[in-house]
Design a protein around this motif. Structure first.
Motif, PDB file in Angstrom:
ATOM      1  N   GLY A  71       0.610  -1.205   0.082  1.00  0.00           N
ATOM      2  CA  GLY A  71      -0.029  -0.043  -0.071  1.00  0.00           C
ATOM      3  C   GLY A  71       0.785   1.251   0.033  1.00  0.00           C
ATOM      4  N   LEU A  72       2.277   1.143  -0.551  1.00  0.00           N
ATOM      5  CA  LEU A  72       2.699   2.529  -0.404  1.00  0.00           C
ATOM      6  C   LEU A  72       3.185   2.939  -1.949  1.00  0.00           C
ATOM      7  CD1 LEU A  72       5.664   1.217   1.934  1.00  0.00           C
ATOM      8  CD2 LEU A  72       3.801   2.801   2.318  1.00  0.00           C
ATOM      9  N   ALA A  73       3.082   4.292  -2.246  1.00  0.00           N
ATOM     10  CA  ALA A  73       3.132   4.790  -3.755  1.00  0.00           C
ATOM     11  C   ALA A  73       4.873   4.896  -3.951  1.00  0.00           C
ATOM     12  CB  ALA A  73       2.624   6.146  -3.559  1.00  0.00           C
ATOM     13  N   VAL A  74       5.182   4.408  -5.096  1.00  0.00           N
ATOM     14  CA  VAL A  74       6.586   4.104  -5.424  1.00  0.00           C
ATOM     15  C   VAL A  74       6.735   5.401  -6.531  1.00  0.00           C
ATOM     16  CG1 VAL A  74       7.862   2.527  -6.988  1.00  0.00           C
ATOM     17  CG2 VAL A  74       6.408   1.699  -5.156  1.00  0.00           C
ATOM     18  N   SER A  75       7.938   5.900  -6.113  1.00  0.00           N
ATOM     19  CA  SER A  75       8.613   6.984  -7.048  1.00  0.00           C
ATOM     20  C   SER A  75       9.205   6.067  -8.248  1.00  0.00           C
ATOM     21  CB  SER A  75       9.536   7.921  -6.555  1.00  0.00           C
ATOM     22  OG  SER A  75       8.887   8.552  -5.289  1.00  0.00           O
ATOM     23  N   SER A  76       9.963   5.277  -8.106  1.00  0.00           N
ATOM     24  CA  SER A  76      10.466   4.472  -9.032  1.00  0.00           C
ATOM     25  C   SER A  76      10.962   3.096  -8.537  1.00  0.00           C
ATOM     26  CB  SER A  76      11.884   5.308  -9.737  1.00  0.00           C
ATOM     27  OG  SER A  76      13.060   4.963  -8.563  1.00  0.00           O
ATOM     28  N   GLN A  77      11.048   1.992  -9.550  1.00  0.00           N
ATOM     29  CA  GLN A  77      11.287   0.696  -9.136  1.00  0.00           C
ATOM     30  C   GLN A  77      12.580   0.307 -10.037  1.00  0.00           C
ATOM     31  OE1 GLN A  77       7.788  -1.460  -8.417  1.00  0.00           O
ATOM     32  NE2 GLN A  77       8.555  -3.322  -9.770  1.00  0.00           N
ATOM     33  N   HIS A  78      13.242  -0.473  -9.602  1.00  0.00           N
ATOM     34  CA  HIS A  78      14.438  -0.935 -10.453  1.00  0.00           C
ATOM     35  C   HIS A  78      14.469  -2.632 -10.171  1.00  0.00           C
ATOM     36  CE1 HIS A  78      15.805   3.219 -11.229  1.00  0.00           C
ATOM     37  NE2 HIS A  78      15.055   3.426  -9.975  1.00  0.00           N
ATOM     38  N   TYR A  79      14.578  -3.363 -11.346  1.00  0.00           N
ATOM     39  CA  TYR A  79      15.036  -4.952 -11.142  1.00  0.00           C
ATOM     40  C   TYR A  79      16.492  -4.994 -10.956  1.00  0.00           C
ATOM     41  CZ  TYR A  79      15.531  -9.649 -11.718  1.00  0.00           C
ATOM     42  OH  TYR A  79      15.801 -11.003 -11.867  1.00  0.00           O
ATOM     43  N   LEU A  80      16.988  -5.600  -9.814  1.00  0.00           N
ATOM     44  CA  LEU A  80      18.356  -5.855  -9.631  1.00  0.00           C
ATOM     45  C   LEU A  80      18.888  -7.288 -10.088  1.00  0.00           C
ATOM     46  CD1 LEU A  80      18.376  -4.500  -6.071  1.00  0.00           C
ATOM     47  CD2 LEU A  80      18.995  -3.238  -8.031  1.00  0.00           C
ATOM     48  N   ALA A  90      14.892  -2.515  -6.274  1.00  0.00           N
ATOM     49  CA  ALA A  90      15.335  -1.599  -5.467  1.00  0.00           C
ATOM     50  C   ALA A  90      13.881  -0.714  -5.828  1.00  0.00           C
ATOM     51  CB  ALA A  90      16.404  -0.758  -6.063  1.00  0.00           C
ATOM     52  N   VAL A  91      13.465   0.076  -4.571  1.00  0.00           N
ATOM     53  CA  VAL A  91      12.153   0.976  -4.847  1.00  0.00           C
ATOM     54  C   VAL A  91      12.652   2.412  -4.029  1.00  0.00           C
ATOM     55  CG1 VAL A  91      10.001   1.155  -4.057  1.00  0.00           C
ATOM     56  CG2 VAL A  91      10.705  -1.187  -4.640  1.00  0.00           C
ATOM     57  N   GLU A  92      12.288   3.354  -5.071  1.00  0.00           N
ATOM     58  CA  GLU A  92      12.459   4.727  -4.281  1.00  0.00           C
ATOM     59  C   GLU A  92      11.165   5.093  -3.923  1.00  0.00           C
ATOM     60  OE1 GLU A  92      13.359   7.438  -7.446  1.00  0.00           O
ATOM     61  OE2 GLU A  92      13.465   9.127  -5.962  1.00  0.00           O
ATOM     62  N   LEU A  93      11.034   5.610  -2.504  1.00  0.00           N
ATOM     63  CA  LEU A  93       9.720   5.911  -2.220  1.00  0.00           C
ATOM     64  C   LEU A  93       9.795   7.605  -1.953  1.00  0.00           C
ATOM     65  CD1 LEU A  93       9.374   3.240   0.707  1.00  0.00           C
ATOM     66  CD2 LEU A  93       7.951   3.381  -1.588  1.00  0.00           C
ATOM     67  N   HIS A  94       8.651   8.196  -1.717  1.00  0.00           N
ATOM     68  CA  HIS A  94       8.640   9.747  -1.401  1.00  0.00           C
ATOM     69  C   HIS A  94       9.292  10.121  -0.046  1.00  0.00           C
ATOM     70  CE1 HIS A  94       6.490  10.752  -4.939  1.00  0.00           C
ATOM     71  NE2 HIS A  94       5.717   9.698  -4.804  1.00  0.00           N
ATOM     72  N   ASP A  95       9.837  11.198   0.014  1.00  0.00           N
ATOM     73  CA  ASP A  95      10.459  11.636   1.148  1.00  0.00           C
ATOM     74  C   ASP A  95       9.586  11.625   2.479  1.00  0.00           C
ATOM     75  OD1 ASP A  95      12.986  11.699  -0.087  1.00  0.00           O
ATOM     76  OD2 ASP A  95      12.923  13.774  -0.282  1.00  0.00           O
ATOM     77  N   ASP A  96       8.255  11.960   2.156  1.00  0.00           N
ATOM     78  CA  ASP A  96       7.473  12.027   3.190  1.00  0.00           C
ATOM     79  C   ASP A  96       6.681  10.722   3.426  1.00  0.00           C
ATOM     80  OD1 ASP A  96       6.045  12.283   0.924  1.00  0.00           O
ATOM     81  OD2 ASP A  96       5.090  13.898   1.458  1.00  0.00           O
ATOM     82  N   MET A  97       6.825   9.786   2.797  1.00  0.00           N
ATOM     83  CA  MET A  97       6.209   8.416   3.154  1.00  0.00           C
ATOM     84  C   MET A  97       6.187   7.851   4.609  1.00  0.00           C
ATOM     85  SD  MET A  97       4.611   6.286   1.211  1.00  0.00           S
ATOM     86  CE  MET A  97       5.123   6.596  -0.347  1.00  0.00           C
ATOM     87  N   ALA A  98       5.349   7.650   5.228  1.00  0.00           N
ATOM     88  CA  ALA A  98       4.948   6.874   6.443  1.00  0.00           C
ATOM     89  C   ALA A  98       5.373   5.287   6.159  1.00  0.00           C
ATOM     90  CB  ALA A  98       3.770   7.188   7.098  1.00  0.00           C
ATOM     91  N   ALA A  99       5.759   4.647   7.302  1.00  0.00           N
ATOM     92  CA  ALA A  99       5.991   3.329   6.989  1.00  0.00           C
ATOM     93  C   ALA A  99       4.811   2.437   7.206  1.00  0.00           C
ATOM     94  CB  ALA A  99       7.230   2.499   8.038  1.00  0.00           C
TER      95      ALA A  99
END
Ligand code: ZN
Length: 300
Positions: A71-80, A90-99
């Motif tokens: 249930g988290l919005a993703v900024s970018s996603q990279h297969y490793l 690898a997943v980049e999340l927004h800076d203000d994202m709550a866990a």
């Protein structure tokens, strides 16, 4: 770039084996295998902090089929690639994202001795890819928004053509021996009491060997000889590649650079100060020195 096997880099040209163990279970790749519906490892970062949770008093990484299940919005996603056959992202999340409930964002430095070692090294890849994504959205030369460069881990500027690869900063690390003692120093950045071997960044235009000689001279004022390759290790704080060496004392007396070093000295294997963590190459160099010296002291 196609998926590739880890090279067998344990054999060195000078006949000396690398003292560092490879993460053998990991296969780097750009495209996930098709038709798999198994759970994947998700190395998700909010800035440089990784999404994790605690279970049975150890740190765990989310392992689910789809990251959106959390249930988290993703900024970018990279297969490793694949770790033991399991997909890693690898997943980049927004800076203000709550866990999500029951999870936290942890500093990678804080978890590196609590996380399974294979997982830590994939997390080390992931954080560097996310950092590269965050810091190369725009061309450094002309400011235009960059675009992914096909099958390479690179971003291209559509205006001037400049390619932006993930950043790597090579740094040397060296254990200097004098008879049965090793040179160790305390950096001002270390936790209280901790000593380690010397390390420093390689300068542009410099060879690794030149960097080792210069760093030792600058930091403690001594000269060295018999420089030998030891092994290497990624160090994702934030994007170093540590290249380890051993060397032998060549001359001079310890004269510390007080801007960098608080204290330095020669330590015998049975009389060591508090040391860096187990999985660091610094510690592997020191462990190698201890094993060698303790073995030679064993009574016949
Ligand atoms: Zn450009």
């Amino acid at each position: 770039m196609a998926e590739r096997e880890m090279p067998s880099y344990n054999e060195q040209p000078n006949g000396r084996k690398s003292e560092m163990a490879a993460n053998k279970e990991f296969r780097s790749g750009m495209i996930p295998p098709e038709g798999t519906n198994e759970a994947a490892w998700w190395f998700a970062f909010r800035a440089d902090r990784i999404l994790a949770y605690e279970q049975s008093s150890s740190i765990r990484i989310p392992c689910v089929v789809n990251f959106s299940d959390l249930g988290l919005a993703v900024s970018s996603q990279h297969y490793l690639g694949l770790l033991g056959g399991r997909r890693c992202y690898a997943v980049e999340l927004h800076d203000d994202m709550a866990a999500p409930r029951g999870m936290t964002f942890e500093g990678l430095r804080q978890v590196y001795e609590q996380l399974d070692e294979d997982l830590f090294w994939v997390a080390a890849r992931a954080v560097q890819i996310v950092e590269w994504e965050r810091t190369h959205r725009f061309c450094g030369r002309c400011g235009v928004q960059t675009e992914p460069q096909g099958m390479e881990r690179a971003k291209k500027c559509p205006q001037c053509g400049l390619l932006h690869f993930p950043r790597l900063s090579p740094a040397i690390i060296v254990l200097v021996e004098r008879d049965d003692k090793a040179l160790m120093a305390r950096s001002r950045r270390f936790p209280p009491g901790v000593f380690s071997v010397l390390a420093g960044f390689v300068e542009p235009g410099e060879s690794l060997e030149e960097a080792v000689v210069r760093e030792v001279k600058e930091e403690v004022g001594i000269s060295i000889q018999d420089l030998r390759y030891f092994g290497s290790q990624p160090w994702p704080f934030p994007h170093s590649l540590m290249i380890g060496f051993t060397a032998v004392y060549g001359g001079g007396e310890i004269l510390i650079d007080a801007a960098e070093i608080e204290e330095a000295g020669w330590f015998a294997a049975d009389c060591l100060p508090p040391l860096p963590g187990k999985i660091s190459i610094a510690r592997k160099l020191i462990d190698w020195f201890v094993a060698k010296n303790m073995a030679s002291r064993r009574p016949e």
